[in-house]
Scaffold this active site. Structure first.
Site, PDB file in Angstrom:
ATOM      1  N   LYS A 171      -2.979  19.234  -3.523  1.00  0.00           N
ATOM      2  CA  LYS A 171      -3.182  18.767  -4.902  1.00  0.00           C
ATOM      3  C   LYS A 171      -1.850  18.648  -5.645  1.00  0.00           C
ATOM      4  O   LYS A 171      -1.605  17.667  -6.360  1.00  0.00           O
ATOM      5  CB  LYS A 171      -4.126  19.741  -5.612  1.00  0.00           C
ATOM      6  CG  LYS A 171      -4.275  19.552  -7.102  1.00  0.00           C
ATOM      7  CD  LYS A 171      -4.935  18.244  -7.455  1.00  0.00           C
ATOM      8  CE  LYS A 171      -5.012  18.076  -8.965  1.00  0.00           C
ATOM      9  NZ  LYS A 171      -5.433  16.733  -9.361  1.00  0.00           N
ATOM     10  N   LYS A 240       2.146  21.482 -16.365  1.00  0.00           N
ATOM     11  CA  LYS A 240       1.867  22.698 -15.581  1.00  0.00           C
ATOM     12  C   LYS A 240       1.834  22.368 -14.086  1.00  0.00           C
ATOM     13  O   LYS A 240       2.447  23.047 -13.261  1.00  0.00           O
ATOM     14  CB  LYS A 240       0.518  23.277 -16.033  1.00  0.00           C
ATOM     15  CG  LYS A 240      -0.010  24.458 -15.249  1.00  0.00           C
ATOM     16  CD  LYS A 240      -1.159  24.190 -14.288  1.00  0.00           C
ATOM     17  CE  LYS A 240      -2.282  23.345 -14.717  1.00  0.00           C
ATOM     18  NZ  LYS A 240      -3.470  23.323 -13.902  1.00  0.00           N
TER      19      LYS A 240
HETATM   20  P1  NAD Z   1     -10.097  21.301 -20.241  1.00  0.00           P
HETATM   21  O1  NAD Z   1      -9.156  22.028 -21.146  1.00  0.00           O
HETATM   22  O2  NAD Z   1     -10.715  20.017 -20.672  1.00  0.00           O
HETATM   23  O3  NAD Z   1     -11.300  22.273 -19.783  1.00  0.00           O
HETATM   24  C1  NAD Z   1     -11.140  23.643 -19.532  1.00  0.00           C
HETATM   25  C2  NAD Z   1     -12.379  24.374 -20.028  1.00  0.00           C
HETATM   26  O4  NAD Z   1     -12.237  25.765 -19.711  1.00  0.00           O
HETATM   27  C3  NAD Z   1     -12.573  24.289 -21.553  1.00  0.00           C
HETATM   28  O5  NAD Z   1     -13.880  23.831 -21.847  1.00  0.00           O
HETATM   29  C4  NAD Z   1     -12.324  25.719 -22.035  1.00  0.00           C
HETATM   30  O6  NAD Z   1     -13.122  26.068 -23.156  1.00  0.00           O
HETATM   31  C5  NAD Z   1     -12.731  26.514 -20.804  1.00  0.00           C
HETATM   32  N1  NAD Z   1     -12.122  27.840 -20.751  1.00  0.00           N
HETATM   33  C6  NAD Z   1     -10.811  28.168 -20.914  1.00  0.00           C
HETATM   34  N2  NAD Z   1     -10.649  29.502 -20.770  1.00  0.00           N
HETATM   35  C7  NAD Z   1     -11.889  30.021 -20.511  1.00  0.00           C
HETATM   36  C8  NAD Z   1     -12.376  31.326 -20.277  1.00  0.00           C
HETATM   37  N3  NAD Z   1     -11.553  32.382 -20.282  1.00  0.00           N
HETATM   38  N4  NAD Z   1     -13.686  31.484 -20.057  1.00  0.00           N
HETATM   39  C9  NAD Z   1     -14.533  30.421 -20.054  1.00  0.00           C
HETATM   40  N5  NAD Z   1     -14.133  29.147 -20.277  1.00  0.00           N
HETATM   41  C10 NAD Z   1     -12.819  28.959 -20.506  1.00  0.00           C
HETATM   42  O7  NAD Z   1      -9.261  21.094 -18.886  1.00  0.00           O
HETATM   43  P2  NAD Z   1      -9.604  20.041 -17.709  1.00  0.00           P
HETATM   44  O8  NAD Z   1      -8.851  18.774 -17.958  1.00  0.00           O
HETATM   45  O9  NAD Z   1     -11.071  20.030 -17.467  1.00  0.00           O
HETATM   46  O10 NAD Z   1      -8.856  20.763 -16.504  1.00  0.00           O
HETATM   47  C11 NAD Z   1      -9.426  21.870 -15.798  1.00  0.00           C
HETATM   48  C12 NAD Z   1      -8.639  22.052 -14.504  1.00  0.00           C
HETATM   49  O11 NAD Z   1      -8.778  20.865 -13.683  1.00  0.00           O
HETATM   50  C13 NAD Z   1      -7.133  22.236 -14.728  1.00  0.00           C
HETATM   51  O12 NAD Z   1      -6.641  23.174 -13.802  1.00  0.00           O
HETATM   52  C14 NAD Z   1      -6.562  20.863 -14.498  1.00  0.00           C
HETATM   53  O13 NAD Z   1      -5.195  20.903 -14.108  1.00  0.00           O
HETATM   54  C15 NAD Z   1      -7.479  20.331 -13.404  1.00  0.00           C
HETATM   55  N6  NAD Z   1      -7.624  18.861 -13.314  1.00  0.00           N
HETATM   56  C16 NAD Z   1      -7.778  18.096 -14.427  1.00  0.00           C
HETATM   57  C17 NAD Z   1      -7.927  16.711 -14.299  1.00  0.00           C
HETATM   58  C18 NAD Z   1      -8.122  15.781 -15.471  1.00  0.00           C
HETATM   59  O14 NAD Z   1      -8.037  14.558 -15.292  1.00  0.00           O
HETATM   60  N7  NAD Z   1      -8.415  16.289 -16.671  1.00  0.00           N
HETATM   61  C19 NAD Z   1      -7.952  16.132 -13.018  1.00  0.00           C
HETATM   62  C20 NAD Z   1      -7.839  16.947 -11.896  1.00  0.00           C
HETATM   63  C21 NAD Z   1      -7.669  18.329 -12.063  1.00  0.00           C
END
Ligand code: NAD
Length: 296
Positions: A171, A240
């Site tokens: 990744k 990150k």
């Molecule tokens: P986001 O910020 O949209 O979602 C994260 C969620 O986690 C939020 O709803 C937040 O409220 C929740 N959260 C945070 N801390 C928490 C806790 N302690 N307990 C419960 N819930 C908690 O982020 P995202 O874009 O969905 O990304 C999530 C992961 O996926 C990251 O590691 C990111 O790097 C990865 N990712 C994101 C994408 C993208 O296009 N957005 C693509 C591939 C991978």
């Protein structure tokens, strides 16, 4: 199967909703944001009020959380997954995590007899909605095979990479390449526009030429409309990811001249206050320096 899902934001949300919509698995959901939970319970998921509640009794517990420190807190922290999970249950991290953190959590889980898979995903929110994301998985093959019915309920595109941590390395490599592409797209578009080209026509040409990439489509849509908020993939998360790739390169003594240039570009955009905007906002650095926008 009984599935516990923690973190239903931009990526976790559509993945969780696809499990609910496309399978018979029983899904329990926890997130700090109640509105995000509601998007899943509206479709038939059950809301939990704590990590303990989501973990107890689930066959598979999954997390999709922003930063390695968030995954660490949710798994190893007080009242976290480790404290509530029992032998026979599996923990799967879908976040983009640090390989070292994956190993740390995997070691703590293994000491309690719990199997863990790292299963980061790629394809953005569009791929997550369409259930076409790549799921790159590290961990024991038997555990992987047993977890396949859950993983395949949110994408058929599941690849077993090898031992625990290898999904995360794949990744980080992928994302470094994608961000370098976005940086190259920013530079190219600004050069063309400064030379007097029509940005819409230039984007059209690139889309069917050798400068095209998977990133270019979403990048050019954002650039041409000047719409960087709300983010599909926040710059802070992209920064990150690239930081984690640079850390891995340091450990292995592998030079990343393109990766580090792109990482600095992301840092400049963050310092311009764009951290919560979409990761394609690295373009803003060029726009600021040149005093013009790509947007026609
Ligand atoms: P986001 O910020 O949209 O979602 C994260 C969620 O986690 C939020 O709803 C937040 O409220 C929740 N959260 C945070 N801390 C928490 C806790 N302690 N307990 C419960 N819930 C908690 O982020 P995202 O874009 O969905 O990304 C999530 C992961 O996926 C990251 O590691 C990111 O790097 C990865 N990712 C994101 C994408 C993208 O296009 N957005 C693509 C591939 C991978």
């Amino acid at each position: 199967m009984k599935v516990g899902f923690i973190g239903v934001g931009n990526m976790g949300g559509p993945m969780c909703r696809n499990i609910i919509k496309r399978s018979n698995h029983q899904v329990t959901v926890f997130d700090l944001n109640p509105a995000a939970v509601k998007t899943c319970t509206d479709l038939g998921g059950t809301a939990a009020t704590s990590i303990a509640e989501v973990t107890r009794g689930a066959d598979v517990v999954m997390t999709s959380l922003p930063m390695p420190k968030d995954v660490e807190a949710v798994t190893l922290g007080d009242g976290g997954i480790l404290a509530n999970i029992a032998k026979g249950q599996t923990y799967i991290d879908l976040s983009t995590n640090a390989p070292s953190m994956v190993k740390k959590i995997g070691g703590a889980m293994a000491a309690k007899g719990i199997a863990m898979l790292d299963a980061p995903v790629s394809g953005g929110t569009v791929g997550a909605e369409a259930a076409t994301i790549a799921i790159m998985v590290g961990g024991d093959k038997k555990v992987f095979d047993d977890a396949l019915p859950v993983l395949q309920s949110f994408s058929a595109n599941v690849i077993h990479m090898g031992e625990l941590g290898t999904g995360t390395v794949a990744k980080l490599v992928n994302n470094m390449m994608a961000f370098c592409n976005a940086a190259a797209a920013s530079e190219g578009m600004m050069l063309g526009v400064t030379a007097g080209l029509d940005p819409t026509k230039l984007a059209q040409v690139i889309a069917s030429s050798s400068g095209n990439s998977a990133v270019f489509k979403s990048f050019s849509e954002r650039a041409l409309s000047g719409q960087f908020s709300p983010p599909s993939f926040a710059l802070n998360l992209a920064h990150k990811d690239l930081h984690l790739a640079m850390e891995l390169a340091d450990e292995l003594d592998v030079p990343l001249p393109l990766g580090s240039a792109t990482h600095n570009l992301q840092r400049m955009a963050r310092k311009m206050g764009m951290g919560n905007a979409d990761s394609s906002t690295v373009l803003a650095v060029y726009e600021k320096v040149l005093g013009k926008t790509v947007k026609p």
